[in-house]
Design a protein around this motif. Sequence first.
Motif, PDB file in Angstrom:
ATOM      1  N   CYS A  18       0.818  -1.212   0.000  1.00 45.98           N
ATOM      2  CA  CYS A  18       0.000   0.000   0.000  1.00 45.98           C
ATOM      3  C   CYS A  18       0.857   1.269   0.000  1.00 45.98           C
ATOM      4  CB  CYS A  18      -0.915   0.005   1.213  1.00 45.98           C
ATOM      5  SG  CYS A  18      -0.033   0.178   2.756  1.00 45.98           S
ATOM      6  N   CYS A  27       3.922   2.973   4.610  1.00 47.99           N
ATOM      7  CA  CYS A  27       5.152   3.050   5.386  1.00 47.99           C
ATOM      8  C   CYS A  27       6.141   3.983   4.684  1.00 47.99           C
ATOM      9  CB  CYS A  27       5.757   1.666   5.563  1.00 47.99           C
ATOM     10  SG  CYS A  27       5.907   0.728   4.046  1.00 47.99           S
ATOM     11  N   CYS A  76       1.389   0.711   9.308  1.00 48.41           N
ATOM     12  CA  CYS A  76       1.088  -0.419   8.430  1.00 48.41           C
ATOM     13  C   CYS A  76      -0.291  -0.993   8.774  1.00 48.41           C
ATOM     14  CB  CYS A  76       2.150  -1.504   8.567  1.00 48.41           C
ATOM     15  SG  CYS A  76       1.810  -2.898   7.489  1.00 48.41           S
TER      16      CYS A  76
END
Lengths: 390, 187
Positions: free
Chosen positions: B77, B80, B129
């Motif tokens: 995604c 981070c 996360c």
Amino acid sequence: MAQTDTMILNMGPQHPSTHGVLRLELELDGEIVVKATPHIGYLHTGFEKNMEYKTYHQCIPYTDRMDYLSTVSNNLAFTMAVEKLLGLEVPPRAQCIRVIWAELNRIGSHLVWLATQALELGAATPFLYAFSEREKILDLFEMASGVRMMTSYSRIGGLMADLPAGWIEKLAEFIREFPARVDEYETLLTKNPIWLKRTKGVGVLSGADALRYSLSGPNLRASGVNWDIRKQSPYLLYDQFDFRVPVGEVGDTYDRYLVRMIEMRESTRLIDQAVRVLPAGPVRSDNPKVVFPEKERIKESMEDLIHHFKLATEGFSPPAGEVYFSVEGPRGEMGYYIVSNGSNMPWRVRVRPPSFLNVQAIPFLISGKMVPDVIAIVGSVDFVLGEVDR
Amino acid sequence: MADLLKCPLAERERVVGKGRAQVIIELTKGFWLTLRRLFSAPITIQYPEEKRPSVPRARGLHRLERHENGLERCIGCGLCAAVCPAQCIYLEAAENTEEARYSPGERYCRIYEINEFRCIFCGYCEEVCPVDAIILGPQMEFSKGNPKDFIYNKERLLVPLKSKGELPASKDAGSRSSSGLVASPMS
Ligand code: SF4
Ligand code: SF4
């Protein structure tokens, strides 16, 4: 007749007694310092500038690294400044834990000061004793934040996480034992004739001069000025606790020592009171626009997940405006001045560093003094070069 | 001044009495304390033979977690990398296919690199996360001679598969959220 001339001596930047990379250019006439010029900038890191390119959340780890001995008060000053800008309320439990951490940090920082100051004046025992006590404080920090020094425990709107199980018990053990440790340091130093000879009447700074040099914190108080931000403009829960602010009489190195010793005792009392009233409840504000939602919530609720993604990728945008907030750090007034233009990054961050102003007073304090006293005086004003240069 | 007088310390003699006897008394007190401490238990740790125990929340070397069935947790995604203040995470996501499945969902991380040389171990990556894939572990000792060795790619970060050996004990990933709940695996 013999021709006499002054000599230039560089003390530092690689000198163990300059507490980092401070270079003092001393003009000496024999053993007397005629003129002293501090040269700073060896640790310049551009943190202030860097923070203009980071979201508010990303700025927090930068604040730790300026004054690496009082990471907690740096985090606090920054996060509370942003909270003031946002008008954000922090839950009482988080406020109480912040008090505990700030005072633990004050003790830890004063211990390092005591250790290095004593070592420089030839007393190696307090150095070892003080560091072994500080180790316990770092252990407490590590247990809750995962890191010993660069804790970044304070977050905008609360804390990184709640205290882990067993933390309060460990803290209670520390504050139960610590007053006896301070007694030990005092047995070694307070009436030690050598210590008295090296510190009493050395580097006297009058209250008026201390104010003229914008000093704050223990240095100002040792010079007889009763000024403590925790009392003058209370933040967090400080107005609810009973603690005394030590004020010196002479403003010499010995008074600066005494003030810090008393502050360690008072901080212990403060922590004790804070632990007793520690409320239950959340440690983060529940404003989803600013504070990350709980991890398990984002797995269930789409709305929280969207907030989470938005916060992580672009942060939040406080209203345009400017704000100044300062806390009483171990070295003095630790303040942040933040200008926001309404975007997700600060337009300007200016740090009010106590260490920089402490270094500023050094030439005045050591001019006309003997070289051995330079060591005692430079150590006694307490500064961290990471914060001076930023 | 008045404030200081309230403090216990100020009630004591601030100046040592004159005379040699007093000097000797004060010095002896100090030496006596040192002598007593000499017989207390040593607190020194004989590093590296002896090591401090690590704490559950330790923020050390990263690792990428797997699900129970061996699939990678990371879904690529990019949160981070976005939140990292040191900008030391580089990643490229790709789509899972029926032939090559790396993670349970649609997407997985094809390239994942952390430059541990730049990393400041703030723990933000773990904090954001959404699937608890990146975790900061207890490993603090990983100094190397070559700066290039600090670039940890996906192979070095991923915990080894169970079949090749025991999966390392997973840290309570949710322990840092204030509720202390353990994150449930996504299925
Ligand atoms: S710990 Fe911090 S600096 Fe290191 S990779 Fe994670 S977010 Fe980046
Ligand atoms: S480690 Fe987590 S935050 Fe980073 S890309 Fe993978 S799933 Fe997203």
